[in-house]
Design an enzyme around this catalytic site. Structure first.
Site, short mmCIF file in Angstrom:
data_model
loop_
_atom_site.label_atom_id
_atom_site.label_comp_id
_atom_site.label_asym_id
_atom_site.label_seq_id
_atom_site.Cartn_x
_atom_site.Cartn_y
_atom_site.Cartn_z
N ARG A 79 -31.52 -2.04 -17.59
CA ARG A 79 -31.48 -0.64 -17.14
C ARG A 79 -31.87 -0.43 -15.69
O ARG A 79 -32.71 -1.16 -15.16
CB ARG A 79 -32.40 0.19 -18.04
CG ARG A 79 -31.87 0.24 -19.47
CD ARG A 79 -32.82 0.88 -20.44
NE ARG A 79 -32.20 0.96 -21.76
CZ ARG A 79 -32.15 -0.07 -22.64
NH1 ARG A 79 -32.72 -1.23 -22.34
NH2 ARG A 79 -31.54 0.08 -23.79
N HIS A 104 -26.67 -1.78 -18.57
CA HIS A 104 -25.68 -2.86 -18.50
C HIS A 104 -24.49 -2.53 -17.58
O HIS A 104 -23.34 -2.88 -17.86
CB HIS A 104 -25.18 -3.21 -19.90
CG HIS A 104 -26.23 -3.80 -20.80
ND1 HIS A 104 -27.27 -4.57 -20.35
CD2 HIS A 104 -26.41 -3.71 -22.16
CE1 HIS A 104 -28.03 -4.94 -21.37
NE2 HIS A 104 -27.54 -4.43 -22.48
N HIS A 175 -25.28 -11.67 -23.53
CA HIS A 175 -25.83 -10.80 -24.57
C HIS A 175 -25.52 -11.30 -25.99
O HIS A 175 -25.29 -10.51 -26.91
CB HIS A 175 -25.26 -9.39 -24.38
CG HIS A 175 -26.15 -8.29 -24.85
ND1 HIS A 175 -26.62 -8.23 -26.13
CD2 HIS A 175 -26.68 -7.23 -24.21
CE1 HIS A 175 -27.39 -7.15 -26.26
NE2 HIS A 175 -27.44 -6.53 -25.10
N ASP A 248 -37.49 -4.58 -28.21
CA ASP A 248 -36.45 -4.38 -27.20
C ASP A 248 -37.18 -4.36 -25.86
O ASP A 248 -37.21 -3.35 -25.16
CB ASP A 248 -35.70 -3.07 -27.47
CG ASP A 248 -34.40 -2.98 -26.67
OD1 ASP A 248 -34.14 -3.88 -25.85
OD2 ASP A 248 -33.67 -1.99 -26.85
N GLU A 312 -31.99 -12.28 -23.77
CA GLU A 312 -31.19 -12.02 -22.57
C GLU A 312 -32.03 -12.36 -21.34
O GLU A 312 -32.93 -11.61 -20.97
CB GLU A 312 -30.79 -10.54 -22.52
CG GLU A 312 -30.04 -10.05 -23.74
CD GLU A 312 -30.15 -8.54 -23.92
OE1 GLU A 312 -29.67 -7.80 -23.05
OE2 GLU A 312 -30.72 -8.09 -24.93
#
Ligand code: GLA
Length: 347
Positions: A79, A104, A175, A248, A312
């Site tokens: 982000r 992304h 990803h 996350d 990631e």
């Protein structure tokens, strides 16, 4: 190398699936649409072939869904707050595609481009893409390459290289959603994970934008230094996990880039399949697939939330706007390179 038709995009472009295989018959399938990793097939402890990544049967699946399965993400993975950045004193505005922020790189991200094949062999393929300044709104015209290689020890190596004609952001990631029980085996919460990071970057709220702090994982459910089931603490009453509906978050691997290190280990008892992941990036996002939703994946399998986990490798989220984070800005004319590897083995 075997090439299989992968359907046509909405614009009518032909997509192809390329099959890379080593002597152990460990197979990696990648497509030129989004330079995407579609399959990673390995033989489990019972001799059964298991595809350990989520994906779709053809290009239409990738065009229609927003989960970024196996995708090459760029120019900026993760982000950028308020969808803007200041580079060399100039403000650059990019698409706001998530709660006012950029995720992304927006709808014209690398994951939705047709890539060219620059080079290939039986075990390796290089995709290339020219990204003009207008494509996503970042400064500079950029040439970028992504190479997938399957090595003799069952590692998929993903290497990036890029050059631009202006100072700009280069923060590419892959990803892939892993499920070491096989892509058709349901939730990953029982699979074990270790992340070799002492700290993480907490988020402000459900936007997932970091506060800018670097906080030790010690004594929190974020601590993966010792291997534990992904689901052990995922629903803990812990504000950071409430904000994001499960893991996350960006883990801090280093304060600099460029040195290859093991970032994570994972293991599924049922199949005996283990994975060692390494990178030269400074951070890694653990995303536990909290919002996959019910969707049709490969071979008619229906996926759901937490059916895959992502590691990631990246610069920390919003690094371009956060002075104390390592900077993802690369100078005009400078060659940027980076590498991330995922090795499968039986344990
Ligand atoms: C990243 C983000 C998640 C989610 C996925 C895509 O991992 O951090 O919040 O947006 O991409 O679904």
């Amino acid at each position: 190398m075997e090439k299989i038709s992968f359907g046509r995009t909405k614009k009518g472009e032909e997509a192809t699936l390329y099959v890379l295989e080593n002597k152990n018959h460990t197979t990696v399938k990648v497509t030129d649409y989004g330079a995407t990793l579609v399959a990673f097939v390995f033989t489990d402890k019972n001799g059964k072939r298991r595809d350990v990544v989520l994906g779709y049967d053809d290009v239409t699946g990738y065009e229609e869904h927003g989960s970024y399965f196996g995708a090459t993400v760029g120019r900026n993975g993760n982000r950028i707050a308020n969808s803007q950045m200041v580079i060399n004193g100039k403000v650059w505005k990019i698409e706001a595609n998530e709660k006012g922020n950029n995720l992304h790189s927006g709808k014209n991200g690398f994951n939705s481009r047709m890539w060219k094949v620059a080079k290939s062999s039986d075990t390796s393929i290089t995709f290339s893409h020219y990204s003009p300044q207008e494509e996503q709104g970042f400064p500079g015209n950029m040439d970028v390459e992504v190479t997938y290689t399957i090595t003799e020890n069952d590692t998929v190596e993903i290497s990036y290289q890029a050059k631009a004609d202006a100072d700009t952001v280069m923060n590419f990631t892959n990803h892939t959603y892993f499920n070491l029980g096989g892509q058709d085996s349901g939730v990953i919460t029982g699979q074990k994970l270790q992340i070799l990071a002492d700290a993480f970057t907490p988020v402000k709220d459900s936007t997932c934008i970091p506060t800018g702090e670097i906080v030790p994982v010690e004594g929190t459910p974020m601590d993966f230094r010792t291997m534990k089931p992904i689901g052990q603490d995922i629903d803990a009453d812990f504000e950071q996990l409430k904000f994001t509906g499960g893991y996350d978050h960006n883990y801090v691997l280093s304060d600099k880039t460029g040195e290859m290190r093991v970032m994570a280990n994972a293991y599924c008892e049922e199949t005996g399949i283990a994975m060692e992941a390494s990178t030269d990036c400074c951070g890694v996002q653990l995303y536990a697939g909290n919002f996959i939703g019910a969707q049709k994946g490969k071979n008619g399998v229906t996926y759901g939330d937490r059916n895959g986990f992502c590691l990631e490798s990246q610069f920390y989220p919003n690094a371009v706007n956060q002075e104390n984070f390592p900077s993802p800005v690369v100078k005009a004319g400078e060659l940027y390179t980076s590498k991330t590897t995922y090795r499968l083995y039986l344990k």
